[in-house]
Design a protein around this motif. Structure first.
Motif, PDB file in Angstrom:
ATOM      1  N   UNK A 136      50.681  94.323  26.450  1.00 35.72           N
ATOM      2  CA  UNK A 136      51.545  93.664  27.445  1.00 35.72           C
ATOM      3  C   UNK A 136      50.891  93.496  28.822  1.00 35.72           C
ATOM      4  N   UNK A 137      49.578  93.601  28.912  1.00 38.45           N
ATOM      5  CA  UNK A 137      48.948  93.512  30.241  1.00 38.45           C
ATOM      6  C   UNK A 137      48.312  92.154  30.509  1.00 38.45           C
ATOM      7  N   UNK A 138      48.108  91.370  29.428  1.00 39.76           N
ATOM      8  CA  UNK A 138      47.505  90.049  29.604  1.00 39.76           C
ATOM      9  C   UNK A 138      48.531  88.930  29.506  1.00 39.76           C
ATOM     10  N   UNK A 139      49.753  89.273  29.083  1.00 38.15           N
ATOM     11  CA  UNK A 139      50.799  88.260  28.970  1.00 38.15           C
ATOM     12  C   UNK A 139      51.346  87.896  30.353  1.00 38.15           C
ATOM     13  N   UNK A 140      52.048  86.773  30.437  1.00 38.04           N
ATOM     14  CA  UNK A 140      52.589  86.297  31.720  1.00 38.04           C
ATOM     15  C   UNK A 140      53.398  87.400  32.385  1.00 38.04           C
ATOM     16  N   UNK A 141      53.081  87.666  33.647  1.00 37.06           N
ATOM     17  CA  UNK A 141      53.769  88.734  34.373  1.00 37.06           C
ATOM     18  C   UNK A 141      53.035  90.060  34.308  1.00 37.06           C
ATOM     19  N   UNK A 142      52.061  90.162  33.397  1.00 38.04           N
ATOM     20  CA  UNK A 142      51.276  91.393  33.254  1.00 38.04           C
ATOM     21  C   UNK A 142      50.198  91.475  34.318  1.00 38.04           C
ATOM     22  N   UNK A 143      49.681  92.677  34.590  1.00 39.77           N
ATOM     23  CA  UNK A 143      48.716  92.859  35.685  1.00 39.77           C
ATOM     24  C   UNK A 143      47.384  92.124  35.531  1.00 39.77           C
ATOM     25  N   UNK A 144      46.984  91.824  34.282  1.00 44.08           N
ATOM     26  CA  UNK A 144      45.684  91.177  34.076  1.00 44.08           C
ATOM     27  C   UNK A 144      45.793  89.729  33.611  1.00 44.08           C
ATOM     28  N   UNK A 145      47.005  89.181  33.583  1.00 44.74           N
ATOM     29  CA  UNK A 145      47.194  87.802  33.121  1.00 44.74           C
ATOM     30  C   UNK A 145      46.399  86.802  33.959  1.00 44.74           C
ATOM     31  N   UNK A 146      46.559  86.879  35.279  1.00 42.98           N
ATOM     32  CA  UNK A 146      45.900  85.922  36.174  1.00 42.98           C
ATOM     33  C   UNK A 146      44.387  86.071  36.178  1.00 42.98           C
ATOM     34  N   UNK A 147      43.913  87.311  36.058  1.00 41.30           N
ATOM     35  CA  UNK A 147      42.457  87.568  36.051  1.00 41.30           C
ATOM     36  C   UNK A 147      41.837  86.933  34.801  1.00 41.30           C
ATOM     37  N   UNK A 148      42.490  87.132  33.655  1.00 44.72           N
ATOM     38  CA  UNK A 148      41.988  86.563  32.393  1.00 44.72           C
ATOM     39  C   UNK A 148      42.000  85.036  32.470  1.00 44.72           C
ATOM     40  N   UNK A 149      43.072  84.485  33.005  1.00 48.74           N
ATOM     41  CA  UNK A 149      43.209  83.035  33.171  1.00 48.74           C
ATOM     42  C   UNK A 149      42.102  82.498  34.078  1.00 48.74           C
ATOM     43  N   UNK A 150      41.822  83.228  35.156  1.00 48.83           N
ATOM     44  CA  UNK A 150      40.791  82.814  36.123  1.00 48.83           C
ATOM     45  C   UNK A 150      39.405  82.794  35.487  1.00 48.83           C
ATOM     46  N   UNK A 151      39.060  83.857  34.768  1.00 51.54           N
ATOM     47  CA  UNK A 151      37.724  83.957  34.161  1.00 51.54           C
ATOM     48  C   UNK A 151      37.507  82.861  33.124  1.00 51.54           C
ATOM     49  N   UNK A 152      38.506  82.628  32.292  1.00 52.75           N
ATOM     50  CA  UNK A 152      38.379  81.603  31.256  1.00 52.75           C
ATOM     51  C   UNK A 152      38.342  80.204  31.860  1.00 52.75           C
ATOM     52  N   UNK A 153      39.159  79.976  32.886  1.00 53.00           N
ATOM     53  CA  UNK A 153      39.166  78.682  33.563  1.00 53.00           C
ATOM     54  C   UNK A 153      37.851  78.407  34.262  1.00 53.00           C
TER      55      UNK A 153
END
Length: 352
Positions: A136-153
């Motif tokens: 539950x840490x990479x899903x929307x609202x989770x602490x690492x969601x935006x970081x994962x999205x940023x790296x992949x983008x």
């Protein structure tokens, strides 16, 4: 009945005591290894990394507190990416996301259609939601969601020739769990630039076939009975190896075990990915020999969740990565040569 219940209770108590003892011993080993890594190995990295003592310590698994640092050093930074360069590509990715939300009628200046880029970004969004869902840490609202999205983008902007491919989110997520954001991006881009990863993520069919052919040489050498069983069903390595290699086992194995596989992969390179695959086949050889094509494919696609580090690494250690006198790289080179010769011989233009 009371006596039986009492026996079971005593047996359970002994089991719990043994597990606690093993866990305590494991924690002690990690603590002492951490001191060695921090005080002796890391300050003298280039000198010590290839010594027998360090390689043996490395095989036992890296302490979580130094894991990210060791991975970064082992993967290297041949691409010379800086945190500033990451910020540049991240800004570019954010601009694209913004433009997508505003309009979808213009073409990209780099020649990639809006439809293609939107599909890629949609795939990232979808994949993030499926990355380690139980945490539950990479899903929307989770602490690492935006970081994962940023790296992949940022990566899709940095390497438009590769773009985003399913499975990348798992690799980036494992790095995020062990490294700071910019360092995770640097390791991610360099890792995906390695020959094996590049071949798979670019879906270079000819190179992938060479890796599969090399894998089969060692499969037959180490597990001949199972190899023939697979052959009898025409069960080829691509059926189970592709997902293992694409995600570096992070989707197939429990996360702590996948990290330990990554530890030795960073030490030994691509060879260890295929050795791990053979280790898994060895671990479940007896079960697989009783199965048909469909059940083997299903089993290897979703491995048992109770797979343990000790059992798997014991099986990996038993796999010999030597065919006659040839090692992995030599076999891979000769396979490439044989395929090239085969291509020449089968080409009417080259025969004339």
């Amino acid at each position: 009945m009371v006596a039986e219940a009492k026996k079971r209770e005593i047996k359970e108590a002994h089991k719990r005591k043994r597990i606690m003892k093993e866990r305590f011993k494991q924690e002690e080993n990690i603590a002492s290894a951490m001191v060695i890594w921090i005080n002796e190995i890391l300050p003298n990295w280039e000198v010590m990394r290839s010594t027998r003592r360090v390689r043996e310590l490395w095989w036992q698994g890296l302490p979580p507190s130094v894991r990210g640092k060791v991975w970064s050093l082992a993967v290297g930074n041949e691409l010379n990416i800086t945190p500033e360069l990451y910020e540049i590509f991240l800004s570019r990715a954010k601009e694209r996301w913004k433009s997508f939300s505003e309009t979808s009628s213009e073409n990209d200046t780099e020649g990639v259609s809006v439809a293609d880029r939107e599909a890629s970004l949609e795939l990232i969004k979808l994949d993030i939601s499926r990355t380690f869902p139980s945490l539950y840490i990479f899903q929307k609202g989770g602490p690492y969601h935006d970081v994962l999205h940023s790296i992949l983008g940022a990566y899709t902007c940095y390497r438009p020739d590769v773009g985003y491919v399913q499975g990348m989110s798992f690799i980036a997520a494992v790095l995020i769990l062990n490294l700071e954001e910019a360092d995770a991006f640097i390791a991610f881009a360099n890792l995906l630039n390695k020959p094996c990863q590049l071949a798979f993520f670019r879906v270079d069919h000819s190179m992938m076939l060479k890796y599969f052919a090399t894998f089969e040489v060692f499969f037959e050498e180490n597990l001949s009975k199972l190899f023939l069983h697979f052959k009898s069903y025409s069960l080829t390595p691509d059926i189970y190896l592709i997902d293992w290699i694409f995600t570096l086992y992070s989707r197939s194995l429990p996360l702590d075990l996948a990290c330990r596989v990554w530890d030795v992969f960073c030490r030994d390179g691509e060879e260890f990915l295929f050795r791990t695959g053979l280790g898994i086949l060895r671990l479940y050889e007896d079960i697989l020999l009783q199965m048909d094509f469909i059940h083997i494919a299903q089993f290897l696609t979703k491995l048992p969740e109770d797979i343990t580090s000790e059992k798997l690494f014991s099986c990996i250690a038993a796999i010999q990565m030597q065919n006659s006198t040839k090692k992995w790289t030599q076999v891979f080179t000769s396979v490439m040569k044989d395929i090239k010769e085969g291509d020449k011989n089968s080409s009417p233009a080259l025969k004339s």
